[in-house]
Scaffold this motif. Structure first.
Motif, PDB file in Angstrom:
ATOM      1  N   SER A 136       0.808  -1.228   0.000  1.00 61.18           N
ATOM      2  CA  SER A 136       0.000   0.000   0.000  1.00 61.18           C
ATOM      3  C   SER A 136       0.839   1.274   0.000  1.00 61.18           C
ATOM      4  CB  SER A 136      -0.933   0.015   1.210  1.00 61.18           C
ATOM      5  OG  SER A 136      -0.185  -0.031   2.414  1.00 61.18           O
ATOM      6  N   TYR A 140      -0.283   5.096  -1.055  1.00 65.00           N
ATOM      7  CA  TYR A 140      -0.439   6.029   0.058  1.00 65.00           C
ATOM      8  C   TYR A 140       0.417   7.271  -0.167  1.00 65.00           C
ATOM      9  CZ  TYR A 140      -0.848   7.850   4.786  1.00 65.00           C
ATOM     10  OH  TYR A 140      -1.105   8.657   5.877  1.00 65.00           O
ATOM     11  N   ASN A 141       1.614   7.072  -0.667  1.00 67.70           N
ATOM     12  CA  ASN A 141       2.480   8.215  -0.972  1.00 67.70           C
ATOM     13  C   ASN A 141       1.866   9.084  -2.068  1.00 67.70           C
ATOM     14  OD1 ASN A 141       4.413   7.511   0.934  1.00 67.70           O
ATOM     15  ND2 ASN A 141       5.556   6.231  -0.496  1.00 67.70           N
ATOM     16  N   LEU A 143      -1.368   9.417  -2.605  1.00 69.46           N
ATOM     17  CA  LEU A 143      -2.464  10.154  -1.976  1.00 69.46           C
ATOM     18  C   LEU A 143      -1.924  11.346  -1.188  1.00 69.46           C
ATOM     19  CD1 LEU A 143      -5.482  10.435  -1.364  1.00 69.46           C
ATOM     20  CD2 LEU A 143      -5.153   8.894   0.588  1.00 69.46           C
ATOM     21  N   LYS A 144      -0.783  11.176  -0.534  1.00 69.05           N
ATOM     22  CA  LYS A 144      -0.183  12.287   0.208  1.00 69.05           C
ATOM     23  C   LYS A 144       0.185  13.440  -0.727  1.00 69.05           C
ATOM     24  CE  LYS A 144       3.014  10.095   2.649  1.00 69.05           C
ATOM     25  NZ  LYS A 144       4.080   9.900   3.684  1.00 69.05           N
ATOM     26  N   ALA A 151      -5.053  12.147   3.246  1.00 67.85           N
ATOM     27  CA  ALA A 151      -4.055  11.128   3.609  1.00 67.85           C
ATOM     28  C   ALA A 151      -3.841  11.087   5.120  1.00 67.85           C
ATOM     29  CB  ALA A 151      -2.739  11.395   2.889  1.00 67.85           C
ATOM     30  N   VAL A 154      -6.442   8.762   6.658  1.00 67.55           N
ATOM     31  CA  VAL A 154      -6.545   7.379   6.192  1.00 67.55           C
ATOM     32  C   VAL A 154      -5.300   6.604   6.605  1.00 67.55           C
ATOM     33  CG1 VAL A 154      -6.750   5.872   4.170  1.00 67.55           C
ATOM     34  CG2 VAL A 154      -7.953   8.059   4.220  1.00 67.55           C
ATOM     35  N   HIS A 155      -5.508   5.479   7.268  1.00 70.28           N
ATOM     36  CA  HIS A 155      -4.374   4.607   7.588  1.00 70.28           C
ATOM     37  C   HIS A 155      -3.923   3.899   6.309  1.00 70.28           C
ATOM     38  CE1 HIS A 155      -1.974   1.371   9.312  1.00 70.28           C
ATOM     39  NE2 HIS A 155      -1.918   2.099  10.418  1.00 70.28           N
ATOM     40  N   PRO A 156      -2.609   3.765   6.081  1.00 73.87           N
ATOM     41  CA  PRO A 156      -2.124   3.106   4.863  1.00 73.87           C
ATOM     42  C   PRO A 156      -2.694   1.709   4.650  1.00 73.87           C
ATOM     43  CG  PRO A 156      -0.310   4.148   6.023  1.00 73.87           C
ATOM     44  CD  PRO A 156      -1.498   4.265   6.921  1.00 73.87           C
ATOM     45  N   ASN A 157      -3.054   1.029   5.739  1.00 76.79           N
ATOM     46  CA  ASN A 157      -3.591  -0.328   5.608  1.00 76.79           C
ATOM     47  C   ASN A 157      -5.099  -0.372   5.415  1.00 76.79           C
ATOM     48  OD1 ASN A 157      -1.038  -1.415   5.864  1.00 76.79           O
ATOM     49  ND2 ASN A 157      -1.195  -1.635   8.085  1.00 76.79           N
ATOM     50  N   HIS A 159      -7.194  -0.197   2.977  1.00 80.99           N
ATOM     51  CA  HIS A 159      -7.122  -0.204   1.513  1.00 80.99           C
ATOM     52  C   HIS A 159      -8.397   0.329   0.869  1.00 80.99           C
ATOM     53  CE1 HIS A 159      -3.984  -3.679   1.994  1.00 80.99           C
ATOM     54  NE2 HIS A 159      -3.524  -2.505   2.363  1.00 80.99           N
ATOM     55  N   LEU A 162      -8.354   4.115   1.079  1.00 80.09           N
ATOM     56  CA  LEU A 162      -7.226   4.585   0.281  1.00 80.09           C
ATOM     57  C   LEU A 162      -7.580   4.567  -1.200  1.00 80.09           C
ATOM     58  CD1 LEU A 162      -4.250   5.398  -0.052  1.00 80.09           C
ATOM     59  CD2 LEU A 162      -3.637   2.974   0.130  1.00 80.09           C
TER      60      LEU A 162
END
Length: 311
Positions: A136, A140-141, A143-144, A151, A154-157, A159, A162
């Motif tokens: 992920s 995630y990067n 989205l940041k 971001a 939202v936790h990276p996990n 999904h 995300l």
């Protein structure tokens, strides 16, 4: 005339269920669950779903309306809750929303429309495949870069959230944060927000004790049944109280580690809930301790009587 809705919010294990029952008895109310996971059948212990005995014959809605392998979105929640608000109000009872899923409650009460954006199944599949192949972190990067505000929520996990945030941007050119900022600022209802809060140490002790009781009441067997039924990859099993035990069933960690992970995730979730409600909603807060809950409920009922007269 806008319809009045009483909304009981606050972190997990703080006492929302007990308060909502007392409000319903005092003001001829009916209760709508504001928890996005209590909609699933067979997920009772882990979601702290109210029992028939605890309901005290007060009508409850938004419980057990989905199978564990069915999807359930913010838009689904919004549609159902608004329907129940109308139905309850139409027979001169007061709708009471009780729960801790902040975004879901806000979407229902403020008529959010961002979740009505049609899904691009091809894009969804491509993003899911990227997570499988790359993890992920790359998404995630990304989205940041495009939406740092979202971001941060939202936790990276997580999904599902995300992917959804990226989908919104890729299909509309507008970030999820921009969608949320463009929502209606005024509710089509007259919401009265009552919030319960507790000293963090006391609350965390209550959370830990609640999880110990859940284990005694059969939580492990409940999760095992869902796991053995093939639901381990479903949306419902990503909920706190369920996902923590999947590594145990797969032989990847001990039961003790899973229980400790559940306690830690629940404490973190309580902190996020509290922050959300503090920042997003105009809540009247009541601080309580385990020994003052009954006294505080009496105070809340007195205050609510005045608030309802003003409406």
């Amino acid at each position: 005339m806008k319809k009045t809705v009483i909304v009981v919010v606050g972190p997990t294990a703080v006492g929302k269920t007990q308060l909502s029952i007392e409000i319903a008895k005092a003001f001829n109310g009916e209760i709508i669950s504001g928890d996005s996971m209590q909609v699933y059948k067979g997920m009772d212990i882990g979601t702290a779903k109210i029992t028939m005995e605890e309901m005290q014959e007060i009508p409850h809605y938004m419980l057990d309306i989905k199978e564990p392998n069915e999807e359930f979105s913010v838009a689904d929640f919004q549609y159902n809750v608004q329907k129940y608000i109308d139905d309850i109000s139409d027979h001169n009872h007061i709708p009471i929303i009780a729960g801790g899923s902040g975004l879901y409650i806000q979407a229902a009460l403020y008529n959010y429309n961002f979740s009505n954006q049609k899904r691009d199944t091809t894009l969804t599949k491509r993003l899911e495949e990227r997570i499988v192949n790359e993890g992920s972190a790359p998404l995630y990067n990304y989205l940041k870069e495009i939406d740092p505000q979202q971001a941060s929520k939202v936790h990276p996990n997580n999904h599902r959230r995300l992917i959804r945030a990226i989908e919104i941007y890729e299909t509309t050119g507008m970030t999820m944060s921009e969608y949320q900022e463009n929502q209606e600022k005024e509710s089509p209802y007259n919401p009265i927000f009552i919030g319960l809060e507790m000293d963090r140490k006391l609350l965390y002790n209550r959370i830990n004790e609640r999880i110990d009781r859940m284990m005694e009441n059969g939580l492990l067997d409940e999760v095992r049944s869902l796991f053995n039924s093939g639901f381990s990859t479903c949306q419902s099993m990503r909920a706190i109280g369920y996902k923590e035990f999947i590594p145990y069933f797969k032989g990847e960690q001990s039961l003790e580690e899973s229980i400790e992970q559940l306690k830690q995730n629940s404490r973190r979730y309580a902190k996020r809930q509290y922050t959300w409600f503090k920042n997003k909603m105009n809540v009247t807060w009541y601080s309580l301790t385990p020994s003052t809950i009954n006294e505080k409920i009496r105070n809340i009922l007195e205050d609510l009587a005045g608030m309802l007269e003003e409406k």
